[in-house]
Design an enzyme around this catalytic site. Structure first.
Site, PDB file in Angstrom:
ATOM      1  N   LYS A 158     -10.038  -1.423  23.543  1.00 16.82           N
ATOM      2  CA  LYS A 158      -8.618  -1.566  23.189  1.00 16.82           C
ATOM      3  C   LYS A 158      -8.366  -1.199  21.734  1.00 16.82           C
ATOM      4  O   LYS A 158      -9.169  -1.519  20.859  1.00 16.82           O
ATOM      5  CB  LYS A 158      -8.157  -3.014  23.418  1.00 16.82           C
ATOM      6  CG  LYS A 158      -8.210  -3.450  24.870  1.00 16.82           C
ATOM      7  CD  LYS A 158      -7.590  -4.831  25.051  1.00 16.82           C
ATOM      8  CE  LYS A 158      -7.550  -5.201  26.526  1.00 16.82           C
ATOM      9  NZ  LYS A 158      -6.887  -6.504  26.744  1.00 16.82           N
ATOM     10  N   GLU A 200     -13.674  -5.695  25.114  1.00 15.34           N
ATOM     11  CA  GLU A 200     -13.619  -6.938  25.893  1.00 15.34           C
ATOM     12  C   GLU A 200     -14.217  -6.697  27.271  1.00 15.34           C
ATOM     13  O   GLU A 200     -14.205  -5.578  27.774  1.00 15.34           O
ATOM     14  CB  GLU A 200     -12.156  -7.355  26.128  1.00 15.34           C
ATOM     15  CG  GLU A 200     -11.440  -7.934  24.946  1.00 15.34           C
ATOM     16  CD  GLU A 200      -9.962  -8.201  25.245  1.00 15.34           C
ATOM     17  OE1 GLU A 200      -9.292  -8.742  24.376  1.00 15.34           O
ATOM     18  OE2 GLU A 200      -9.489  -7.849  26.340  1.00 15.34           O
ATOM     19  N   HIS A 208      -0.541 -11.336  35.316  1.00 10.93           N
ATOM     20  CA  HIS A 208       0.080 -11.382  33.987  1.00 10.93           C
ATOM     21  C   HIS A 208       1.022 -12.582  33.944  1.00 10.93           C
ATOM     22  O   HIS A 208       2.057 -12.573  34.597  1.00 10.93           O
ATOM     23  CB  HIS A 208       0.839 -10.072  33.722  1.00 10.93           C
ATOM     24  CG  HIS A 208       1.635 -10.073  32.441  1.00 10.93           C
ATOM     25  ND1 HIS A 208       1.566  -9.038  31.545  1.00 10.93           N
ATOM     26  CD2 HIS A 208       2.499 -10.962  31.915  1.00 10.93           C
ATOM     27  CE1 HIS A 208       2.353  -9.314  30.512  1.00 10.93           C
ATOM     28  NE2 HIS A 208       2.945 -10.466  30.716  1.00 10.93           N
ATOM     29  N   GLU A 275       1.366 -13.883  25.882  1.00 11.17           N
ATOM     30  CA  GLU A 275       0.919 -13.275  27.144  1.00 11.17           C
ATOM     31  C   GLU A 275      -0.504 -13.709  27.453  1.00 11.17           C
ATOM     32  O   GLU A 275      -1.371 -13.656  26.577  1.00 11.17           O
ATOM     33  CB  GLU A 275       0.897 -11.743  27.022  1.00 11.17           C
ATOM     34  CG  GLU A 275       2.253 -11.102  26.915  1.00 11.17           C
ATOM     35  CD  GLU A 275       2.158  -9.573  26.971  1.00 11.17           C
ATOM     36  OE1 GLU A 275       3.209  -8.942  27.001  1.00 11.17           O
ATOM     37  OE2 GLU A 275       1.032  -9.014  26.988  1.00 11.17           O
ATOM     38  N   ASN A 290       4.085 -11.454  21.838  1.00 16.87           N
ATOM     39  CA  ASN A 290       5.249 -10.596  21.638  1.00 16.87           C
ATOM     40  C   ASN A 290       6.233 -11.340  20.743  1.00 16.87           C
ATOM     41  O   ASN A 290       6.684 -12.429  21.090  1.00 16.87           O
ATOM     42  CB  ASN A 290       5.905 -10.258  22.974  1.00 16.87           C
ATOM     43  CG  ASN A 290       4.970  -9.460  23.859  1.00 16.87           C
ATOM     44  OD1 ASN A 290       4.181  -8.645  23.364  1.00 16.87           O
ATOM     45  ND2 ASN A 290       5.012  -9.698  25.149  1.00 16.87           N
ATOM     46  N   ARG A 292       9.329 -11.020  19.888  1.00 17.67           N
ATOM     47  CA  ARG A 292      10.716 -10.579  20.081  1.00 17.67           C
ATOM     48  C   ARG A 292      11.336 -11.307  21.279  1.00 17.67           C
ATOM     49  O   ARG A 292      10.633 -11.974  22.038  1.00 17.67           O
ATOM     50  CB  ARG A 292      10.713  -9.078  20.379  1.00 17.67           C
ATOM     51  CG  ARG A 292       9.909  -8.771  21.647  1.00 17.67           C
ATOM     52  CD  ARG A 292      10.113  -7.394  22.204  1.00 17.67           C
ATOM     53  NE  ARG A 292       9.518  -7.258  23.522  1.00 17.67           N
ATOM     54  CZ  ARG A 292       8.243  -6.999  23.779  1.00 17.67           C
ATOM     55  NH1 ARG A 292       7.385  -6.831  22.783  1.00 17.67           N
ATOM     56  NH2 ARG A 292       7.811  -6.923  25.016  1.00 17.67           N
ATOM     57  N   VAL A 295      12.813  -8.559  27.646  1.00 17.43           N
ATOM     58  CA  VAL A 295      13.721  -8.092  28.703  1.00 17.43           C
ATOM     59  C   VAL A 295      13.929  -9.197  29.741  1.00 17.43           C
ATOM     60  O   VAL A 295      15.050  -9.450  30.185  1.00 17.43           O
ATOM     61  CB  VAL A 295      13.144  -6.824  29.385  1.00 17.43           C
ATOM     62  CG1 VAL A 295      14.001  -6.416  30.581  1.00 17.43           C
ATOM     63  CG2 VAL A 295      13.023  -5.675  28.392  1.00 17.43           C
ATOM     64  N   ARG A 338      14.363  -5.281  37.736  1.00 13.98           N
ATOM     65  CA  ARG A 338      14.845  -4.304  36.756  1.00 13.98           C
ATOM     66  C   ARG A 338      15.278  -3.045  37.509  1.00 13.98           C
ATOM     67  O   ARG A 338      14.471  -2.432  38.219  1.00 13.98           O
ATOM     68  CB  ARG A 338      13.740  -3.910  35.782  1.00 13.98           C
ATOM     69  CG  ARG A 338      13.257  -5.040  34.906  1.00 13.98           C
ATOM     70  CD  ARG A 338      12.342  -4.485  33.844  1.00 13.98           C
ATOM     71  NE  ARG A 338      11.706  -5.536  33.083  1.00 13.98           N
ATOM     72  CZ  ARG A 338      10.997  -5.340  31.983  1.00 13.98           C
ATOM     73  NH1 ARG A 338      10.809  -4.092  31.530  1.00 13.98           N
ATOM     74  NH2 ARG A 338      10.451  -6.339  31.333  1.00 13.98           N
TER      75      ARG A 338
HETATM   76  C1  MV4 Z   1      -6.956  -6.179  30.120  1.00 16.37           C
HETATM   77  C2  MV4 Z   1      -7.100  -6.145  31.517  1.00 16.37           C
HETATM   78  C3  MV4 Z   1      -8.287  -6.603  32.043  1.00 16.37           C
HETATM   79  N1  MV4 Z   1      -9.271  -7.040  31.227  1.00 16.37           N
HETATM   80  N2  MV4 Z   1      -7.950  -6.632  29.366  1.00 16.37           N
HETATM   81  C4  MV4 Z   1      -2.785  -3.926  29.894  1.00 16.37           C
HETATM   82  C5  MV4 Z   1      -1.716  -4.138  28.889  1.00 16.37           C
HETATM   83  C6  MV4 Z   1      -2.389  -4.581  27.672  1.00 16.37           C
HETATM   84  N3  MV4 Z   1      -1.579  -5.485  26.930  1.00 16.37           N
HETATM   85  C7  MV4 Z   1      -3.623  -5.223  28.155  1.00 16.37           C
HETATM   86  N4  MV4 Z   1      -3.777  -4.840  29.543  1.00 16.37           N
HETATM   87  C8  MV4 Z   1      -4.832  -5.265  30.256  1.00 16.37           C
HETATM   88  N5  MV4 Z   1      -5.857  -5.769  29.527  1.00 16.37           N
HETATM   89  C9  MV4 Z   1      -9.078  -7.042  29.918  1.00 16.37           C
HETATM   90  N6  MV4 Z   1     -10.074  -7.475  29.136  1.00 16.37           N
HETATM   91  C10 MV4 Z   1      -6.058  -5.659  32.289  1.00 16.37           C
HETATM   92  C11 MV4 Z   1      -4.921  -5.195  31.664  1.00 16.37           C
HETATM   93  C12 MV4 Z   1      -3.915  -4.651  32.537  1.00 16.37           C
HETATM   94  C13 MV4 Z   1      -2.684  -5.282  32.730  1.00 16.37           C
HETATM   95  C14 MV4 Z   1      -2.324  -6.440  32.053  1.00 16.37           C
HETATM   96  C15 MV4 Z   1      -1.107  -7.040  32.260  1.00 16.37           C
HETATM   97  C16 MV4 Z   1      -0.208  -6.476  33.156  1.00 16.37           C
HETATM   98  C17 MV4 Z   1      -0.530  -5.327  33.822  1.00 16.37           C
HETATM   99  C18 MV4 Z   1      -1.764  -4.718  33.625  1.00 16.37           C
HETATM  100  C19 MV4 Z   1      -2.065  -3.565  34.332  1.00 16.37           C
HETATM  101  C20 MV4 Z   1      -3.260  -2.948  34.124  1.00 16.37           C
HETATM  102  C21 MV4 Z   1      -4.183  -3.487  33.221  1.00 16.37           C
END
Ligand code: MV4
Length: 459
Positions: A158, A200, A208, A275, A290, A292, A295, A338
């Site tokens: 990331k 990670e 989420h 989050e 976040n 802010r 939405v 949405r």
């Molecule tokens: C992750 C994950 C799985 N494992 N990190 C996507 C958005 C960004 N803020 C972080 N995200 C993710 N991080 C780890 N270690 C899966 C995602 C992710 C995801 C997270 C929230 C909502 C939708 C998503 C769709 C694909 C991947």
């Protein structure tokens, strides 16, 4: 209280903030680009000031133009809405130095939350669970291999400056790790001007879940329960709901308490969201903060009865929170769809243009937040969201029924919208069961995949 506020945004959120201002007796000033001259926000606000050409860079992201408008209109505060300058620490600092209140957190909080690697370390210090991962920045291929070995594949690489789905790469083995690592660094450099990345463990099929918090300048901080935002496509949320299905009172309290602990570590004030990713074992981990208004804030407003935008404005003025944690009772269930001007049957290509027919739903327990109307032309320059339809029911089942009848009432033509996709999602047994993971849309809603299989089974 403030007598005059400038709204540095457009679309439905500008309309949302004008409404809060009017109810509070505050004079509203919107800024607008050339493309938004005939917008609903311009018509509704008490004053409107053109700040530039159609492109966001020349208008809603143009800090000197916005500050000039604020000076000319003689406002006391700026509400940034979401997107554009809402999470720009530099903009918040400039507002401060011009003695204009930025309606949001302090610049330091925005900056800290914006550095995902540092924020992660701060969360560890504060005792907030984070996804197993590297201590700090991973700078070399050797460090990357070592980290992957330690946490086990798959791993996520990331960008420190990323967030909201931008700048994440997944690797499943040593062979793929190096190229993923180098690509992640190069993409981070190109997108954010910062090549720092961290690693990670990659969680499979997480949900989420995010927690809304509000904090005043006097040290009071409360949470407003959680939202489930797992129904998304390419990091664009489609449906959000509150409370999250299948979360019991005990887990809800742990999430809320953890969110408050996290927000305190950011020295947070105003409205914000923590989050989390929730894995299949029911473990949750901090993902990002976040800083802010979001939405999807209306679903929280529906189940708590609180007006988050009014709360933001009174917090910025210096008032204490209007409620305490004990006053927050989650009532029923709320869900938001949405509506985007996109073609869900044609790879979601944007569908801007003139709206000739516009019928929005109404009746009991429906809220529509939108800047659309018959005769409005959707400009091609910005986000494609044109409405949010929000339902409130006594429970999730009733909420879905209300939202389904509302979608059926909705008419927008001749442009294409995501209304039909929402109708299909709300009909799917897997969604109706509740608690789907973030891969739901890709796995279950791609036409010709699951649906055709089910049709074949049905004979
Ligand atoms: C992750 C994950 C799985 N494992 N990190 C996507 C958005 C960004 N803020 C972080 N995200 C993710 N991080 C780890 N270690 C899966 C995602 C992710 C995801 C997270 C929230 C909502 C939708 C998503 C769709 C694909 C991947």
């Amino acid at each position: 209280m403030f007598s005059k506020i400038l709204i540095a945004n457009r679309g439905e959120v500008a309309v949302r903030i004008i409404r809060a201002c009017r109810e509070m007796g505050i004079h509203s000033v919107v800024v607008f680009s050339k493309a938004d001259r005939d917008s609903l926000a311009v018509r509704m606000a008490d004053e409107a000031i053109c700040i530039g050409q159609s492109s966001a860079a020349e208008s809603y992201l143009n800090i000197p133009a916005i500050i000039s408008a604020a000076e000319i209109a003689d406002v006391e505060a700026i509400h940034p809405g979401y997107g554009f300058l809402a999470e720009n620490a530099h903009f918040a600092e400039i507002c401060d130095s011009c003695q204009i209140k930025f309606i949001g957190p302090k610049p330091e909080s925005i900056r800290l939350a914006g550095d995902k690697s540092v924020a992660r370390q701060e969360m560890i210090k504060a005792g907030v669970p984070v996804i197993p991962g590297s201590k700090g920045i991973i700078a070399t291929q050797e460090e990357a291999l070592k980290a992957a070995k330690k946490f086990g594949y798959p791993v996520a690489i990331k960008a420190s400056a990323g967030g909201g789905g931008k700048g994440i790469k997944v690797a499943h083995n040593d062979g793929k790790l190096i190229s993923a690592f180098l690509t992640a660094q190069a993409e981070a450099e190109a997108a954010f001007g910062n090549r720092e990345v961290y690693i990670e463990k990659y969680l499979k099929q997480p949900r989420h879940i995010e927690v809304q918090i509000i904090a005043d300048k006097k040290g009071n901080i409360i949470h407003l329960g959680e939202r489930d935002c797992s129904v998304q496509r390419r990091h664009q949320k489609l449906i959000e709901e509150s409370p999250a299905p299948g979360i019991d009172a005990k887990l809800r309290k742990r999430l809320g308490d953890t969110a408050i602990r996290a927000a305190k570590a950011f020295k947070y004030e105003n409205a914000g969201t923590i989050e989390f990713l929730l894995d299949e074992d029911g473990e949750f981990y901090f993902m990002e903060m976040n800083t802010r208004l979001q939405v999807e804030h209306p679903v929280t407003e529906m189940v708590t009865g609180l007006d988050i935008v009014k709360e933001q404005i009174s917090i910025a003025w210096g008032e204490k929170l209007s409620v305490s944690q004990d006053d927050i009772k989650i009532k029923g269930h709320a869900m938001e769809c949405r509506i985007n001007a996109e073609d869900p049957d044609n790879q979601f290509i944007p569908s801007p243009g003139k709206i000739t027919e516009w019928i929005m739903p109404g009746g009991p327990n429906i809220r529509v937040d939108s800047h659309g109307f018959a005769g409005y032309s959707i400009p091609p320059y910005y986000d494609s969201m044109i409405a949010k339809i929000i339902a409130h029911g006594k429970d999730r089942h009733e909420c879905i029924a209300i939202l389904q009848r509302a979608l059926k009432e909705t008419v927008v033509s001749p442009i294409k919208t995501t209304v039909t996709l929402h109708e299909r999602i709300l009909n799917r047994p897997k969604f109706r069961q509740g608690g789907v993971a973030t891969n739901f849309v890709d796995v279950h809603m791609i036409p010709g995949k699951v649906e055709s299989v089910e049709k074949a089974k049905a004979g």
